[in-house]
Each structure stands twice: as structure tokens, then as C-alpha cells.
Design an enzyme around this catalytic site. Structure first.
Site, PDB file in Angstrom:
ATOM      1  N   TYR A  64       4.852   6.060  -7.290  1.00  0.00           N
ATOM      2  CA  TYR A  64       3.482   5.725  -6.878  1.00  0.00           C
ATOM      3  C   TYR A  64       2.466   6.264  -7.888  1.00  0.00           C
ATOM      4  O   TYR A  64       1.399   6.778  -7.525  1.00  0.00           O
ATOM      5  CB  TYR A  64       3.183   6.278  -5.476  1.00  0.00           C
TER       6      TYR A  64
HETATM    7  N1  LIG Z   1      10.026   2.913  -0.355  1.00  0.00           N
HETATM    8  C1  LIG Z   1       9.620   1.702  -0.497  1.00  0.00           C
HETATM    9  O1  LIG Z   1      10.306   0.872  -1.074  1.00  0.00           O
HETATM   10  C2  LIG Z   1       8.292   1.364   0.091  1.00  0.00           C
HETATM   11  C3  LIG Z   1       7.812   0.110  -0.084  1.00  0.00           C
HETATM   12  C4  LIG Z   1       6.625  -0.182   0.479  1.00  0.00           C
HETATM   13  C5  LIG Z   1       5.965   0.796   1.189  1.00  0.00           C
HETATM   14  N2  LIG Z   1       6.435   2.030   1.337  1.00  0.00           N
HETATM   15  C6  LIG Z   1       5.694   3.084   2.083  1.00  0.00           C
HETATM   16  O2  LIG Z   1       5.192   2.530   3.275  1.00  0.00           O
HETATM   17  C7  LIG Z   1       3.766   2.618   3.263  1.00  0.00           C
HETATM   18  C8  LIG Z   1       3.196   1.429   3.989  1.00  0.00           C
HETATM   19  O3  LIG Z   1       3.550   0.217   3.365  1.00  0.00           O
HETATM   20  P1  LIG Z   1       2.476  -0.745   2.729  1.00  0.00           P
HETATM   21  O4  LIG Z   1       1.352   0.078   2.203  1.00  0.00           O
HETATM   22  O5  LIG Z   1       3.179  -1.659   1.801  1.00  0.00           O
HETATM   23  O6  LIG Z   1       2.031  -1.667   3.909  1.00  0.00           O
HETATM   24  P2  LIG Z   1       1.281  -1.594   5.317  1.00  0.00           P
HETATM   25  O7  LIG Z   1       1.122  -0.235   5.840  1.00  0.00           O
HETATM   26  O8  LIG Z   1       1.984  -2.624   6.105  1.00  0.00           O
HETATM   27  O9  LIG Z   1      -0.152  -2.213   4.966  1.00  0.00           O
HETATM   28  C9  LIG Z   1      -1.089  -1.513   4.231  1.00  0.00           C
HETATM   29  C10 LIG Z   1      -2.255  -2.444   3.990  1.00  0.00           C
HETATM   30  O10 LIG Z   1      -2.901  -2.725   5.226  1.00  0.00           O
HETATM   31  C11 LIG Z   1      -4.285  -2.471   5.104  1.00  0.00           C
HETATM   32  N3  LIG Z   1      -4.761  -1.902   6.380  1.00  0.00           N
HETATM   33  C12 LIG Z   1      -4.241  -0.868   7.077  1.00  0.00           C
HETATM   34  N4  LIG Z   1      -4.937  -0.660   8.208  1.00  0.00           N
HETATM   35  C13 LIG Z   1      -5.945  -1.582   8.235  1.00  0.00           C
HETATM   36  C14 LIG Z   1      -7.008  -1.874   9.119  1.00  0.00           C
HETATM   37  N5  LIG Z   1      -7.194  -1.161  10.241  1.00  0.00           N
HETATM   38  N6  LIG Z   1      -7.840  -2.898   8.813  1.00  0.00           N
HETATM   39  C15 LIG Z   1      -7.669  -3.625   7.690  1.00  0.00           C
HETATM   40  N7  LIG Z   1      -6.684  -3.388   6.781  1.00  0.00           N
HETATM   41  C16 LIG Z   1      -5.828  -2.375   7.057  1.00  0.00           C
HETATM   42  C17 LIG Z   1      -4.453  -1.504   3.965  1.00  0.00           C
HETATM   43  O11 LIG Z   1      -5.673  -1.722   3.293  1.00  0.00           O
HETATM   44  P3  LIG Z   1      -6.843  -0.576   3.266  1.00  0.00           P
HETATM   45  O12 LIG Z   1      -6.409   0.462   2.300  1.00  0.00           O
HETATM   46  O13 LIG Z   1      -8.041  -1.358   2.881  1.00  0.00           O
HETATM   47  O14 LIG Z   1      -6.922  -0.046   4.685  1.00  0.00           O
HETATM   48  C18 LIG Z   1      -3.277  -1.843   3.050  1.00  0.00           C
HETATM   49  O15 LIG Z   1      -3.628  -2.821   2.096  1.00  0.00           O
HETATM   50  C19 LIG Z   1       3.394   2.728   1.790  1.00  0.00           C
HETATM   51  O16 LIG Z   1       2.128   3.289   1.569  1.00  0.00           O
HETATM   52  C20 LIG Z   1       4.510   3.604   1.302  1.00  0.00           C
HETATM   53  O17 LIG Z   1       4.234   4.959   1.631  1.00  0.00           O
HETATM   54  C21 LIG Z   1       7.608   2.325   0.807  1.00  0.00           C
END
Ligand SMILES: NC(=O)c1ccc[n+]([C@@H]2O[C@H](COP(=O)([O-])OP(=O)(O)OC[C@H]3O[C@@H](n4cnc5c(N)ncnc54)[C@H](OP(=O)(O)O)[C@@H]3O)[C@@H](O)[C@H]2O)c1
Length: 258
Positions: A64
Site C-alpha cells: 500500500y
Molecule cells: N489483501 C488484498 O488483496 C486486499 C485487496 C483489497 C482490499 N484489501 C483491504 O480491504 C480494505 C477494503 O477494501 P477496498 O478499499 O477495496 O473496498 P471497500 O471497503 O469495499 O470500498 C472502499 C470504497 O468505498 C468508499 N466508501 C466507503 N464508505 C463510504 C460511504 N459511506 N459513502 C461513500 N463512499 C464510501 C470509499 O471511498 P471514500 O474514501 O471516499 O470513503 C472507497 O473508495 C482495503 O482498504 C484493504 O485494507 C485487501
């Protein structure tokens, strides 16, 4: 805030956790628009909001970008308030991911994460899979290296952030923790999560809001978070937001849950 046991690790985690991809990386991501890296001031406010909301789980990774280093600075003086999860196996430099799942690199990576995060122990370390989950588990010795680091007291629990159901099923049997994708539109991992539940393996959920695609509409967002929270075996939903208001909304969606 609701708290749940992270499998049999002895760690108690908040139902919502904070994902930190966007703390340190703004390229080659799956979000609908490339994020802007937040200022230190903005992240300080975000972490204060998270703590106010009762959040104690934070997820980072060497892949990250500068996330670990930034967290090291931000968590100074509050390390004990957090359950910190990081990863090994993937790095991201100059816009490109590189993978090395060797035991030697796993050890080097953990030592580097300890330094970057300015801490003497990591609560959870996951293999950051490139998609070849079963091959990593069977042929690379990464999990064995993490087990050794656990026996040395440098990490408390280990597991895999997997990408396939077959890999998740293996990891759920062999590890303390798995990180699985689950949202209303992606439910293939339900079988893995059930396997983890029966094995007392902790389950962190990634992409509960489909990396933002299920986040724009309040009803859809709440439905997705409530669906994931209700799945037996789920320990913590790691939400990847950098917006304090969004974090409050996400927590509220679960507080309102039946
Ligand atoms: N290990 C892996 O392979 C892997 C892969 C993917 C993810 N991850 C982990 O899982 C976490 C979550 O996954 P992700 O970030 O891909 O997806 P997610 O949590 O499904 O979605 C995050 C997105 O949703 C938006 N969001 C969240 N709450 C919101 C709200 N109340 N209103 C409007 N938009 C909202 C955020 O934008 P804003 O910032 O504008 O709120 C962001 O763009 C990552 O941060 C990471 O720590 C791990």
C-alpha cells in the site's frame, strides 16, 4: 460498536475495521476513480474519528505504498489502542507490484514492517496473495515462515489474504486468520467463511462495499454492510475509506442493523 473474537487468536476486534490502501497508494487500484493521497492532518482526523467510533482494527500492507510508514507516525503514542494487521509477499514500487513469497523475504518483510510501523510486534500478518493461493501454500513455505515468526513472538497471528475459494479453504484450515472478499454481488467465499468458522479461524472481510461500487447509494451501502455482518464467522469488515463522515455512516449502518 460491536466487538467480535478474531477466531481463536485471543484478539477482540471491532466489527468495522479501517483499511489503509488509500493512505499511501493512488495508482493501479480497483477504485472507480484514482484517490488523492490524504494529508497527515486529514489522516489524524480520520484515526481520531475511528477511535471515537470504537474502531480498533487497522489493516495495512507493504503493497500500500507509504501506508505503513505513515501509520507508524500516526500511531505514535496510541499503538496499544489498535490491532494492527499487515502483509507479506507483495511490494509496490514505482507503480508496479512485485511478488516474493519465499520464507527469507517473509522474515525480511516482517522486520521491515515492524520498523516502518514503529512497533515491537505485529498483531496479524497475512500472505498478500497474487492469486496463486494453493501454489503459495503448498510450495513456497511462506506460512511456515510466519508460524516461526509467531513462535518468536514478533507476530501474534498469521494467515492469508487469498483470492480463490480453493486457497481460502486451505488457509482457513491451516491459519489463524483469513481475509476474504464478500459483498452482496460476490458471495463465492461464503463456503470459506463457514470453513473458517468451524476451524475457529478469524475472518477479515475486504471489499464489502465492492471497492466503492456499492458505496454511493445509502440503501445499497447499508444493505451490503448488514449482509456481510450477519454472515456467521465474520469477525471484522475492513472498510477502505479516508473520509471521516463516510466512516461514521458505515458504522451507523451497522448500529441500525437488526
Ligand atoms: N489483501 C488484498 O488483496 C486486499 C485487496 C483489497 C482490499 N484489501 C483491504 O480491504 C480494505 C477494503 O477494501 P477496498 O478499499 O477495496 O473496498 P471497500 O471497503 O469495499 O470500498 C472502499 C470504497 O468505498 C468508499 N466508501 C466507503 N464508505 C463510504 C460511504 N459511506 N459513502 C461513500 N463512499 C464510501 C470509499 O471511498 P471514500 O474514501 O471516499 O470513503 C472507497 O473508495 C482495503 O482498504 C484493504 O485494507 C485487501
Amino acid at each position: 460498536m460491536q466487538y467480535r473474537q478474531l477466531g481463536a487468536t485471543g484478539l477482540r476486534v471491532s466489527l468495522i475495521g479501517l483499511g489503509t490502501v488509500k493512505f499511501g497508494r493512488n495508482e493501479a487500484l480497483q477504485y472507480t476513480a484514482p484517490p488523492t493521497l490524504p494529508s497527515t492532518r486529514a489522516l489524524t482526523e480520520l484515526l481520531a474519528t475511528a477511535r471515537d467510533q470504537g474502531i480498533n482494527m487497522i489493516d495495512t500492507a507493504p503493497a500500500y505504498g507509504s501506508s505503513e510508514e505513515r501509520l507508524g507516525e500516526l500511531l505514535a503514542g496510541q499503538r496499544d489502542a489498535w490491532v494492527v494487521c499487515t502483509k507479506v509477499g507483495e511490494s509496490f514500487e514505482s507503480g508496479v507490484s512485485a511478488f516474493d513469497f519465499s520464507p527469507e523475504q517473509a522474515r525480511r518483510s516482517v522486520l521491515r514492517s515492524l520498523q516502518r510501523l514503529r512497533t515491537d510486534r505485529l498483531d496479524v500478518v497475512l500472505v498478500h496473495s497474487d492469486g496463486n493461493d494453493v501454489d503459495i501454500i503448498e510450495h513456497h513455505g511462506t506460512l511456515q515462515a510466519l508460524a516461526q515468526l509467531k513462535s518468536e513472538g514478533l507476530i501474534r497471528a498469521f494467515g492469508m489474504s487469498h483470492k480463490t475459494v480453493a486457497g481460502g479453504m486451505r488457509a482457513a484450515s491451516d491459519c489463524d486468520v483469513v481475509m476474504a472478499t464478500l459483498n452482496v454481488d460476490q458471495q463465492a467465499e461464503l463456503v470459506t467463511i463457514e470453513q473458517a468458522r468451524t476451524r475457529r479461524c478469524g475472518v477479515l472481510i475486504k471489499k464489502a462495499l465492492d471497492s466503492g461500487r456499492a458505496a454511493g447509494d445509502a440503501t445499497r451501502r447499508s444493505r451490503s454492510l448488514q449482509f456481510v455482518a450477519a454472515v456467521p464467522g465474520v469477525s471484522c469488515i475492513v472498510v477502505g475509506t479516508t473520509d471521516p463522515d463516510h466512516l461514521r455512516e458505515d458504522v451507523a449502518a451497522l448500529t441500525r442493523a437488526p
